[in-house]
Every structure is written in structure tokens, then in C-alpha cells.
Design an enzyme around this catalytic site. Structure first.
Site, PDB file in Angstrom:
ATOM      1  N   HIS A 246     -23.294  -1.661  31.662  1.00 24.86           N
ATOM      2  CA  HIS A 246     -23.864  -2.923  32.249  1.00 24.86           C
ATOM      3  C   HIS A 246     -25.032  -3.490  31.372  1.00 24.86           C
ATOM      4  O   HIS A 246     -25.608  -2.618  30.563  1.00 24.86           O
ATOM      5  CB  HIS A 246     -24.415  -2.368  33.679  1.00 24.86           C
ATOM      6  CG  HIS A 246     -23.460  -2.040  34.760  1.00 24.86           C
ATOM      7  ND1 HIS A 246     -24.001  -2.140  36.071  1.00 24.86           N
ATOM      8  CD2 HIS A 246     -22.268  -1.633  34.558  1.00 24.86           C
ATOM      9  CE1 HIS A 246     -22.963  -1.817  36.583  1.00 24.86           C
ATOM     10  NE2 HIS A 246     -21.762  -1.672  36.108  1.00 24.86           N
TER      11      HIS A 246
ATOM     12  N   GLU B 118     -28.099  -4.123  31.509  1.00 22.91           N
ATOM     13  CA  GLU B 118     -29.395  -3.286  31.575  1.00 22.91           C
ATOM     14  C   GLU B 118     -29.539  -2.020  30.850  1.00 22.91           C
ATOM     15  O   GLU B 118     -30.353  -1.622  30.181  1.00 22.91           O
ATOM     16  CB  GLU B 118     -29.829  -3.005  33.058  1.00 22.91           C
ATOM     17  CG  GLU B 118     -30.116  -4.329  33.786  1.00 22.91           C
ATOM     18  CD  GLU B 118     -28.863  -4.832  34.579  1.00 22.91           C
ATOM     19  OE1 GLU B 118     -29.149  -5.669  35.376  1.00 22.91           O
ATOM     20  OE2 GLU B 118     -27.675  -4.518  34.324  1.00 22.91           O
TER      21      GLU B 118
ATOM     22  N   CYS C  15     -28.199  -3.189  39.775  1.00 20.86           N
ATOM     23  CA  CYS C  15     -27.334  -2.298  40.633  1.00 20.86           C
ATOM     24  C   CYS C  15     -28.148  -1.165  40.711  1.00 20.86           C
ATOM     25  O   CYS C  15     -29.212  -0.933  39.993  1.00 20.86           O
ATOM     26  CB  CYS C  15     -26.110  -2.265  40.135  1.00 20.86           C
ATOM     27  SG  CYS C  15     -25.932  -1.283  38.732  1.00 20.86           S
TER      28      CYS C  15
ATOM     29  N   CYS D 249     -28.040   0.813  37.301  1.00 19.72           N
ATOM     30  CA  CYS D 249     -29.315   0.178  36.169  1.00 19.72           C
ATOM     31  C   CYS D 249     -30.721   0.416  36.784  1.00 19.72           C
ATOM     32  O   CYS D 249     -31.357   0.601  35.999  1.00 19.72           O
ATOM     33  CB  CYS D 249     -28.959  -1.325  36.191  1.00 19.72           C
ATOM     34  SG  CYS D 249     -27.357  -1.567  35.314  1.00 19.72           S
TER      35      CYS D 249
END
Length: 159
Positions: A56, A58, A86, A89
Site C-alpha cells: 500500500h 503508506e 486502512c 497502514c
């Protein structure tokens, strides 16, 4: 940080999300780690292009920032991200000791385009015996011994 700088860094994260989404690198997510008013690292979603479900934006930005700074602690840093993180993250940012997160889109905005993290937010509230993935606790003297060795290890690097 001033709202002008927040807007500048957040805009950079959003541009990353668009650029790399259009290039086919992954979903529409971008992130920037800033320390002392300077960009330390950038990340964008690479889940589908690398076949890595943890890639992801991040997490990628956090990994790069840690590598750039030569440390795993990002105290004092701000994470700017194109979307509310999320659970994975968010937890990664917390483990990195990032003290502030600035985001543009919300989790509801993400759900509206097919990125629904709601089951995962609910999952972290559950007890191990009731999680979506079956979790079986098998106590192990050997595993416990490793933990005890860690606790006594004089040269450990704590985090």
C-alpha cells in the site's frame, strides 16, 4: 506545520496517486513522509504491479523513509496520504511512531469505489477465537523460551 504546507504535501500525495494509477502500478493511492518540513520518502500503491498485498502507498512510503533515514523510528514525521489509511497502514504508521497523519479521501470514499476496508476495521476489534481467519493457539515451550531469551538479551535493539 502550516495549512499551506499541509496542502502542498497532501497535493503531492494526491499527484502520486494519480500518476501511478494512470501508469497501471496499482490503486489510486499515494503517500508522502515529511520530517522537519522536508519530504523524506514517497510511496504509491503497488499491490497489483508487484503482487504484494502489503504494498500500500503508506507502507511503501514508510519503508522508504526508514531506509532513507537508516532507522525504524519516524518520530516527528507526518504521513500525508491521499486516503484515510486502512488498518494495516494505520498500524504501520503507529509502529513507526509517526505522530501525525493528514489524509484527503475518507474510508467511506474508498468504499464507494470498491476499496471497502470495513471488514478489516471490524476484524481488529474481534477476539482471536472469533476472527475471519481461524486462529488456533498452540502454546509452545520452545516459543516461550525464545521470548524469555529476548527479554534477557543484553544487546537487543528495543522498539
Amino acid at each position: 506545520m502550516s495549512s499551506d504546507l499541509d496542502s502542498q504535501f497532501l497535493s503531492r500525495a494526491v499527484r502520486l496517486s494519480r500518476t501511478h494509477m494512470e501508469a497501471g502500478h496499482g490503486g489510486p493511492f499515494g503517500a508522502v513522509v515529511v520530517l522537519d518540513g522536508k519530504v523524506v520518502a514517497e510511496g504509491w500503491n503497488q499491490v497489483t504491479s508487484t503482487n504484494d498485498p502489503t504494498a500500500h502507498a503508506e507502507v511503501v512510503a514508510i519503508r522508504r523513509a526508514c531506509a532513507e533515514l537508516g532507522r525504524f523510528d519516524l518520530r516527528g514525521a507526518t504521513l500525508y496520504t491521499s486516503c484515510e489509511p486502512c488498518p494495516m497502514c494505520l498500524t504501520s504508521a503507529l509502529w513507526a511512531r509517526i505522530g501525525r497523519i493528514v489524509y484527503a479521501n475518507t474510508r467511506d470514499d474508498a468504499a464507494a469505489i470498491g476499496f471497502d476496508d470495513a471488514p478489516f476495521y471490524e476484524e481488529v476489534k474481534r477476539a482471536p477465537a472469533t476472527t475471519m481467519a481461524r486462529m488456533d493457539h498452540h502454546p509452545s515451550a520452545e516459543a516461550r523460551g525464545v521470548f524469555l531469551e529476548w527479554a534477557a538479551k543484553p544487546d537487543k535493539v528495543e522498539y
